[in-house]
Design an enzyme around this catalytic site. Sequence first.
Site, PDB file in Angstrom:
ATOM      1  N   ARG A 175      62.360  85.999   9.309  1.00 42.20           N
ATOM      2  CA  ARG A 175      62.618  84.655   9.444  1.00 42.20           C
ATOM      3  C   ARG A 175      61.526  83.795   8.911  1.00 42.20           C
ATOM      4  O   ARG A 175      60.600  83.832   9.698  1.00 42.20           O
ATOM      5  CB  ARG A 175      63.241  84.234  10.570  1.00 42.20           C
ATOM      6  CG  ARG A 175      63.463  82.858  10.759  1.00 42.20           C
ATOM      7  CD  ARG A 175      63.560  82.408  12.225  1.00 42.20           C
ATOM      8  NE  ARG A 175      64.242  80.827  12.202  1.00 42.20           N
ATOM      9  CZ  ARG A 175      63.710  79.947  13.183  1.00 42.20           C
ATOM     10  NH1 ARG A 175      63.085  80.270  14.082  1.00 42.20           N
ATOM     11  NH2 ARG A 175      64.134  78.706  13.026  1.00 42.20           N
TER      12      ARG A 175
ATOM     13  N   GLU B 284      71.766  84.994  14.050  1.00 47.47           N
ATOM     14  CA  GLU B 284      70.870  84.879  13.029  1.00 47.47           C
ATOM     15  C   GLU B 284      69.993  86.295  12.567  1.00 47.47           C
ATOM     16  O   GLU B 284      69.868  86.467  11.447  1.00 47.47           O
ATOM     17  CB  GLU B 284      69.797  83.805  13.236  1.00 47.47           C
ATOM     18  CG  GLU B 284      70.343  82.287  13.120  1.00 47.47           C
ATOM     19  CD  GLU B 284      69.589  81.343  13.827  1.00 47.47           C
ATOM     20  OE1 GLU B 284      69.679  81.198  15.195  1.00 47.47           O
ATOM     21  OE2 GLU B 284      69.095  80.306  13.147  1.00 47.47           O
TER      22      GLU B 284
ATOM     23  N   GLY C 121      73.560  77.849  21.626  1.00 51.01           N
ATOM     24  CA  GLY C 121      73.604  77.739  22.998  1.00 51.01           C
ATOM     25  C   GLY C 121      74.510  76.801  23.319  1.00 51.01           C
ATOM     26  O   GLY C 121      75.509  77.093  24.306  1.00 51.01           O
TER      27      GLY C 121
ATOM     28  N   ARG D 218      64.035  66.616  21.084  1.00 48.83           N
ATOM     29  CA  ARG D 218      63.592  65.775  20.026  1.00 48.83           C
ATOM     30  C   ARG D 218      64.629  64.477  19.862  1.00 48.83           C
ATOM     31  O   ARG D 218      66.117  64.727  20.062  1.00 48.83           O
ATOM     32  CB  ARG D 218      64.186  66.568  18.559  1.00 48.83           C
ATOM     33  CG  ARG D 218      62.921  67.709  18.400  1.00 48.83           C
ATOM     34  CD  ARG D 218      63.129  68.345  16.972  1.00 48.83           C
ATOM     35  NE  ARG D 218      62.562  69.618  17.038  1.00 48.83           N
ATOM     36  CZ  ARG D 218      63.128  70.682  16.897  1.00 48.83           C
ATOM     37  NH1 ARG D 218      64.351  71.052  16.418  1.00 48.83           N
ATOM     38  NH2 ARG D 218      62.388  71.862  16.735  1.00 48.83           N
TER      39      ARG D 218
ATOM     40  N   ASN E 284      60.749  87.413  13.809  1.00 47.53           N
ATOM     41  CA  ASN E 284      60.870  85.890  13.636  1.00 47.53           C
ATOM     42  C   ASN E 284      59.283  85.375  14.561  1.00 47.53           C
ATOM     43  O   ASN E 284      59.217  85.474  15.682  1.00 47.53           O
ATOM     44  CB  ASN E 284      62.051  85.341  14.539  1.00 47.53           C
ATOM     45  CG  ASN E 284      62.139  83.919  14.712  1.00 47.53           C
ATOM     46  OD1 ASN E 284      61.163  83.321  14.263  1.00 47.53           O
ATOM     47  ND2 ASN E 284      62.946  83.180  15.494  1.00 47.53           N
TER      48      ASN E 284
ATOM     49  N   HIS F  51      67.989  75.814  10.049  1.00 50.12           N
ATOM     50  CA  HIS F  51      69.333  76.801  10.632  1.00 50.12           C
ATOM     51  C   HIS F  51      70.223  76.975   9.726  1.00 50.12           C
ATOM     52  O   HIS F  51      71.204  77.474   9.784  1.00 50.12           O
ATOM     53  CB  HIS F  51      69.984  75.894  11.672  1.00 50.12           C
ATOM     54  CG  HIS F  51      69.122  75.266  12.886  1.00 50.12           C
ATOM     55  ND1 HIS F  51      69.483  74.212  13.428  1.00 50.12           N
ATOM     56  CD2 HIS F  51      68.449  76.081  13.762  1.00 50.12           C
ATOM     57  CE1 HIS F  51      68.632  73.826  14.490  1.00 50.12           C
ATOM     58  NE2 HIS F  51      68.130  74.964  14.588  1.00 50.12           N
TER      59      HIS F  51
ATOM     60  N   ASP G  41      68.121  71.177  29.278  1.00 49.51           N
ATOM     61  CA  ASP G  41      69.321  71.964  29.406  1.00 49.51           C
ATOM     62  C   ASP G  41      70.519  71.674  29.987  1.00 49.51           C
ATOM     63  O   ASP G  41      70.484  71.061  30.924  1.00 49.51           O
ATOM     64  CB  ASP G  41      68.544  73.233  30.408  1.00 49.51           C
ATOM     65  CG  ASP G  41      69.358  74.556  30.367  1.00 49.51           C
ATOM     66  OD1 ASP G  41      70.751  74.414  30.230  1.00 49.51           O
ATOM     67  OD2 ASP G  41      68.700  75.487  29.972  1.00 49.51           O
TER      68      ASP G  41
ATOM     69  N   ASN H 287      69.009  74.269  21.405  1.00 52.18           N
ATOM     70  CA  ASN H 287      67.912  73.314  21.733  1.00 52.18           C
ATOM     71  C   ASN H 287      67.601  72.479  20.689  1.00 52.18           C
ATOM     72  O   ASN H 287      67.541  71.183  20.819  1.00 52.18           O
ATOM     73  CB  ASN H 287      66.762  74.021  22.520  1.00 52.18           C
ATOM     74  CG  ASN H 287      65.884  73.617  23.519  1.00 52.18           C
ATOM     75  OD1 ASN H 287      66.175  72.454  23.781  1.00 52.18           O
ATOM     76  ND2 ASN H 287      64.628  73.974  23.173  1.00 52.18           N
ATOM     77  N   GLY H 288      67.352  73.169  19.614  1.00 51.48           N
ATOM     78  CA  GLY H 288      67.343  72.277  18.437  1.00 51.48           C
ATOM     79  C   GLY H 288      68.639  72.313  17.747  1.00 51.48           C
ATOM     80  O   GLY H 288      69.533  73.144  17.983  1.00 51.48           O
TER      81      GLY H 288
ATOM     82  N   ARG I 193      72.990  73.169  31.020  1.00 51.69           N
ATOM     83  CA  ARG I 193      73.555  73.829  32.211  1.00 51.69           C
ATOM     84  C   ARG I 193      73.351  72.697  33.347  1.00 51.69           C
ATOM     85  O   ARG I 193      73.936  72.470  34.255  1.00 51.69           O
ATOM     86  CB  ARG I 193      72.942  75.175  32.488  1.00 51.69           C
ATOM     87  CG  ARG I 193      73.759  76.147  31.583  1.00 51.69           C
ATOM     88  CD  ARG I 193      72.716  77.470  31.768  1.00 51.69           C
ATOM     89  NE  ARG I 193      71.677  77.263  30.727  1.00 51.69           N
ATOM     90  CZ  ARG I 193      70.951  78.320  30.278  1.00 51.69           C
ATOM     91  NH1 ARG I 193      71.616  79.617  30.427  1.00 51.69           N
ATOM     92  NH2 ARG I 193      69.923  78.100  29.549  1.00 51.69           N
TER      93      ARG I 193
HETATM   94  P1  ADP Z   1      67.358  77.248  20.491  1.00 50.40           P
HETATM   95  O1  ADP Z   1      67.585  78.638  19.664  1.00 50.40           O
HETATM   96  O2  ADP Z   1      67.291  76.180  19.682  1.00 50.40           O
HETATM   97  O3  ADP Z   1      66.280  77.561  21.375  1.00 50.40           O
HETATM   98  P2  ADP Z   1      69.908  78.048  21.991  1.00 50.40           P
HETATM   99  O4  ADP Z   1      70.804  78.207  20.833  1.00 50.40           O
HETATM  100  O5  ADP Z   1      69.493  79.431  22.545  1.00 50.40           O
HETATM  101  O6  ADP Z   1      68.552  77.270  21.410  1.00 50.40           O
HETATM  102  O7  ADP Z   1      70.359  77.209  22.935  1.00 50.40           O
HETATM  103  C1  ADP Z   1      69.771  76.922  24.265  1.00 50.40           C
HETATM  104  C2  ADP Z   1      70.360  75.997  24.928  1.00 50.40           C
HETATM  105  O8  ADP Z   1      71.683  76.345  25.257  1.00 50.40           O
HETATM  106  C3  ADP Z   1      69.919  75.869  26.468  1.00 50.40           C
HETATM  107  O9  ADP Z   1      68.852  74.660  26.230  1.00 50.40           O
HETATM  108  C4  ADP Z   1      71.211  75.172  27.043  1.00 50.40           C
HETATM  109  O10 ADP Z   1      71.193  73.726  26.955  1.00 50.40           O
HETATM  110  C5  ADP Z   1      72.195  75.694  26.297  1.00 50.40           C
HETATM  111  N1  ADP Z   1      73.144  76.673  27.237  1.00 50.40           N
HETATM  112  C6  ADP Z   1      72.894  77.825  27.335  1.00 50.40           C
HETATM  113  N2  ADP Z   1      73.900  78.399  28.211  1.00 50.40           N
HETATM  114  C7  ADP Z   1      74.556  77.235  28.161  1.00 50.40           C
HETATM  115  C8  ADP Z   1      75.856  77.322  29.441  1.00 50.40           C
HETATM  116  N3  ADP Z   1      76.283  78.377  29.962  1.00 50.40           N
HETATM  117  N4  ADP Z   1      76.329  76.260  29.421  1.00 50.40           N
HETATM  118  C9  ADP Z   1      75.924  74.912  28.848  1.00 50.40           C
HETATM  119  N5  ADP Z   1      74.775  75.114  27.975  1.00 50.40           N
HETATM  120  C10 ADP Z   1      74.085  76.285  27.775  1.00 50.40           C
END
Ligand code: ADP
Length: 404
Positions: A96, A390, A337, A246, A7, A185, A289, A216-217, A291
């Site tokens: 990808r 993915e 995430g 975004r 990727n 996605h 984020d 994140n996206g 978290r």
């Molecule tokens: P991308 O692939 O779009 O970069 P991900 O699918 O990896 O994103 O998601 C990342 C996001 O998931 C982080 O920015 C965070 O907001 C969220 N995340 C990850 N772990 C946790 C958790 N334990 N609790 C809540 N949100 C989480």
Amino acid sequence: MKVLVINCGSSSLKFQLIDSDTEDVLAKGLCERIGIDGSQLVYTPLGGKAANHDKITTVTPMKDHTVAVSLVIDALTDQDNGVIDSLKEIDAVGHRVVHGGEAFSTSVVIDEKVKDAIRDCSDLAPLHNPANLIGIDACEKLMPGVPQVAVFDTAFHQTMPEKAYLYGLPYEYYEKYRVRRYGFHGTSHSFVSARCAEILGKDIHDLKIIVAHLGNGASLSAVKNGECVDTSMGLTPLEGVIMGTRSGDIDPAIMQYIADKDNKTLNEVMDILNKKSGVLGLSGGFSSDFRDLEAGYNKGEANCIRAIETYCLRVAKYIGSYAASMNGVDAICFTAGVGENGPMVRRKICEYLEFLGVKLDSEANSKRGEEMIISTDDSKVKVLNVPTNEELAIARETVRLTRG
Ligand code: ADP
């Protein structure tokens, strides 16, 4: 078969080596800051002969993606920490590729014509497609004769009907410039909807599924009888729900309004919409984020409450609209995430959906990252947590197209 999944970003390269027979990840990693000072390879051997499964970080110059791919190969074949004996063990490479435009409704084995078509879509994904092509060229150079497959983020959404993919714009923009909704996605939406049907023990052709890929996206899709009929991202990944940074959908007139008020160019406003908006912007710059936002919410911080509440309402409205466009919904799947790890976000979204017959099991919903049904037995609509994968989906596609 051993499949290398790649990727490529403009200055990064993520990879996984997957044994497709067992579906085990043998090694994974990331090259960062390619072409920039301070580039590094982060490599984690997970299988094969490697005894040590710790992350290994090597800071080393990478002038371009070809150097990065060659460092990945060196790491995979390293005497001590490698997971294969030689390059010859890599049977195929799966890439990808972000934008396949209208040219690709499925994955394809890469040849010169395919590369030209990916190049032709570069206008639609100027940051991503050129980087994906560089990764493909680098692999061709270092692994001549090894089949390579392109798996497109947009392909799964190509089944959308015209009424779902057209914008309310002069039709000539579609005819001249292919301005329409493409969605992204797709690999994740396809993987998760298929897995949902398996978990429910039902035929996907008999199901109406809504997938909420909240990372994140973030994007949602409506999958009816196994085909995508609508999705929330558009010409670019900026459309749809509110994301980490975004904005998602806004009144397009806001762009000119901000540009005039703050004396900004269109490019500067686009940068704000892509990088400074979403929950980051809504929380007054606190964090993108979840978290951090969840922790702030629980402490009663107004910034975090505002961001999470606005986010959840937007996602719930999309789910409601997809239930309408499919004339029903059997299952809602949370993934990525935030979707996989965010009990608070899932609960708040589902509270809006009680009118559809959604009933969340609070005990099941409290789990993070586990594949499971999180609705009650008597919930009219099943709600599931389905971790996406993915890379595995790309490896499976690569095997499907290259196994003799
Ligand atoms: P991308 O692939 O779009 O970069 P991900 O699918 O990896 O994103 O998601 C990342 C996001 O998931 C982080 O920015 C965070 O907001 C969220 N995340 C990850 N772990 C946790 C958790 N334990 N609790 C809540 N949100 C989480």
